[in-house]
Design an enzyme around this catalytic site. Structure first.
Site, PDB file in Angstrom:
ATOM      1  N   ASP A  15       0.857  -1.188   0.000  1.00 44.16           N
ATOM      2  CA  ASP A  15       0.000   0.000   0.000  1.00 44.16           C
ATOM      3  C   ASP A  15       0.895   1.241   0.000  1.00 44.16           C
ATOM      4  O   ASP A  15       1.746   1.396   0.866  1.00 44.16           O
ATOM      5  CB  ASP A  15      -0.891  -0.013   1.245  1.00 44.16           C
ATOM      6  CG  ASP A  15      -2.043   0.980   1.171  1.00 44.16           C
ATOM      7  OD1 ASP A  15      -1.932   1.977   0.441  1.00 44.16           O
ATOM      8  OD2 ASP A  15      -3.057   0.755   1.847  1.00 44.16           O
ATOM      9  N   CYS A  55      -6.611   4.219  -2.355  1.00 45.21           N
ATOM     10  CA  CYS A  55      -6.756   2.813  -1.962  1.00 45.21           C
ATOM     11  C   CYS A  55      -7.984   2.133  -2.529  1.00 45.21           C
ATOM     12  O   CYS A  55      -7.895   1.065  -3.141  1.00 45.21           O
ATOM     13  CB  CYS A  55      -6.779   2.706  -0.433  1.00 45.21           C
ATOM     14  SG  CYS A  55      -5.271   3.286   0.370  1.00 45.21           S
ATOM     15  N   HIS A 106      -9.948  -3.364   2.281  1.00 47.60           N
ATOM     16  CA  HIS A 106     -10.517  -2.020   2.112  1.00 47.60           C
ATOM     17  C   HIS A 106     -11.746  -2.039   1.208  1.00 47.60           C
ATOM     18  O   HIS A 106     -11.854  -1.276   0.245  1.00 47.60           O
ATOM     19  CB  HIS A 106      -9.465  -1.052   1.577  1.00 47.60           C
ATOM     20  CG  HIS A 106      -9.703   0.358   2.040  1.00 47.60           C
ATOM     21  ND1 HIS A 106      -8.719   1.314   2.024  1.00 47.60           N
ATOM     22  CD2 HIS A 106     -10.805   0.981   2.535  1.00 47.60           C
ATOM     23  CE1 HIS A 106      -9.189   2.455   2.479  1.00 47.60           C
ATOM     24  NE2 HIS A 106     -10.466   2.274   2.791  1.00 47.60           N
TER      25      HIS A 106
END
Length: 482
Positions: A15, A55, A106
């Site tokens: 990430d 994200c 997520h």
């Protein structure tokens, strides 16, 4: 006895990992020995991008194989259900793979498996899911497996922000607990445990999804020590940088400008690189387990990130921007399942996160759904130049709403709120020279502008009348997905 000659698949997703932060890519400071090993034993895509670089939309592209125009996520917004009929994990599960994700998803709802048979979840610090008005089953304090484990180990008051740092700032300091309690180590440990208890009658698809090097920059102290006394390359600057923005935001810890204090900038770099090297070493732990268990030779390994981190380049921090620090990502295809003849090579093909799903499905011998916009990278891996993709259209709404067209050669940027344009050549990786007003490139810029106009024709926001780009149109984080 193993059941099939179909390759196992290990997808490593980081990430906020910049595309240039690999030793093998020539970065002068960051140390990534295990990722360099994967690249040296595989194929590295030098022009990999995240077309919607935050994200949630980036992961939507990776897990559905669809472009942002098709999956409907053109910016960051929490709390919106993921109702896609075809996902990477779902198709591999249908094809007979044992599918497991460890780490960050997520998605929404928080515990939606998106086709994985099992998810051991750690999403990092998510503001939305720490809201005490949410149902308990949606609370990160209860639903996040790492958070539950950490509190079991260290007590009810333990939290991932006990270092005192916010999850979107460039503040850095070493981890305050034993290294084994760090979320990066937890993802590695739980990934390794999967090999112990996997179903040996089926091939596996393991996604090890690490939150770092996304802030907070909190690697254990030994990793900070690797960089504290080094003369680090400073952030990129150019004459087009907006110094006035830094004047207003440079003393705010979570500002999108990054810090104005050079020492705080340097500390951010130290913390970011420390998180990368810690991540690299934990990837090495899993890699060694593959070898010890005689799995490497029949495993396809892919390393990628959802987006990058500006890290004070051009007075910017974080992501969502059309610049290389934000939208360029590392992409490595490696492992024993890769033909030895192509190992240690690079490709200049413009790859994108939407390409992961068709690439991995082809590897598994599974059908690729018609909903997928990405292309399998196996053609480029085996025969460079075989794929004819000319460009990727990228965008992001939020902060500085932008669109971009990126090719092997160059990048055209259009800011949707102001109409400002920029143009960069790819050999200028630092993006020091905005050539939008250079008459030598006027014809090329006009061509790329036409490409963007074609991409935006018919969009509900009304970005174009078919001939001209129209700034200032209402622009949300979502459009109806197709």
């Amino acid at each position: 006895m193993e059941s099939s000659n179909r390759p196992n698949i290990w997808l490593i997703m980081a990430d906020q990992f910049r595309g240039d932060c690999l030793g093998i890519a020539g970065h002068p400071d960051v140390q990534t020995p295990y990722l360099d090993t994967l690249a040296a034993n595989g194929v590295r895509f030098e022009n990999a991008v995240s077309a919607c670089p935050t994200c949630i939309p980036a992961r939507a592209a990776a897990l559905t194989g669809m472009s942002q125009e098709k999956n409907g996520r053109v910016g960051y917004q929490d709390g919106v259900d993921w109702n896609y009929p075809h996902t990477l994990a779902g198709e591999l599960t249908r094809a007979g793979y044992q599918t497991r994700c460890v780490g960050k998803m997520h998605v929404h709802p928080l515990r939606s498996n998106q086709g994985f048979e099992e998810v051991e979840l750690h999403d990092g610090y998510l503001h939305y899911y720490r809201d005490l008005s949410l149902p308990a089953y949606e609370s990160q304090f209860l639903a996040d497996d790492y958070m539950h484990w950490l509190k079991t180990e260290l007590g009810a008051d333990a939290d991932i922000i006990d270092t005192g740092m916010e999850c979107n700032s460039l503040v850095s300091r070493p981890w305050c607990y034993e290294e084994k309690y760090h979320p990066t180590n937890w993802v590695a440990a739980r990934s390794i445990d999967f090999f112990r208890k996997r179903d040996r009658t089926r091939p596996f698809f393991l996604m090890s999804s690490f939150v770092r090097p996304h802030p907070p920059f909190d690697a254990p102290s030994c990793y900070f020590d690797l960089y504290r006394n080094r003369a680090l390359r400073p952030p990129y600057t150019a004459d087009w940088d907006d110094a006035s923005r830094l004047l207003h935001g440079g003393r705010i810890a979570g500002s999108v400008t990054g810090f104005s204090d050079p020492e705080l900038q340097r500390q951010s770099q130290i913390g970011y690189y420390a998180c990368i090297t810690q991540l690299d070493h934990q990837i090495g732990r899993i890699y060694q387990t593959l070898e010890e268990q005689k799995l490497y030779d029949n495993t396809l390994i892919v390393f990628v990130s959802d987006h990058g981190e500006m890290l004070s380049d051009h007075h910017f921090a974080r992501k969502s921007l059309p610049y290389n620090g934000s939208m360029r990502v590392p992409l490595i295809v490696s492992g024993g399942a890769v033909d030895p003849e192509v190992r240690g090579t690079t490709r200049d093909f413009v790859a994108e996160l939407r390409d992961l799903m068709p690439t991995l499905l082809q590897s598994a011998g599974a059908p690729i759904p018609d909903s997928v916009d990405g292309v399998s990278l196996w053609g480029e891996i085996r025969s460079p130049g075989s794929e004819k993709r000319e460009f990727i259209h990228g965008e992001h709404n939020g902060g500085f709403p932008n669109h971009f067209i990126v090719t092997k050669e160059d990048k055209y940027i259009w800011f949707a709120d102001t109409g400002k344009e920029q143009y960069f050549r790819n050999e200028d990786y630092e993006e020091k020279f905005d050539r939008i007003a250079d008459p030598a490139y006027a014809e090329r810029i006009a061509y790329l502008r036409r490409l963007l106009t074609e991409q935006l024709t018919g969009r509900p926001e009304g970005f174009t009348d078919g001939k001209n780009l129209i700034p200032g149109r209402p622009y949300g984080a979502l459009i109806p997905w197709k």
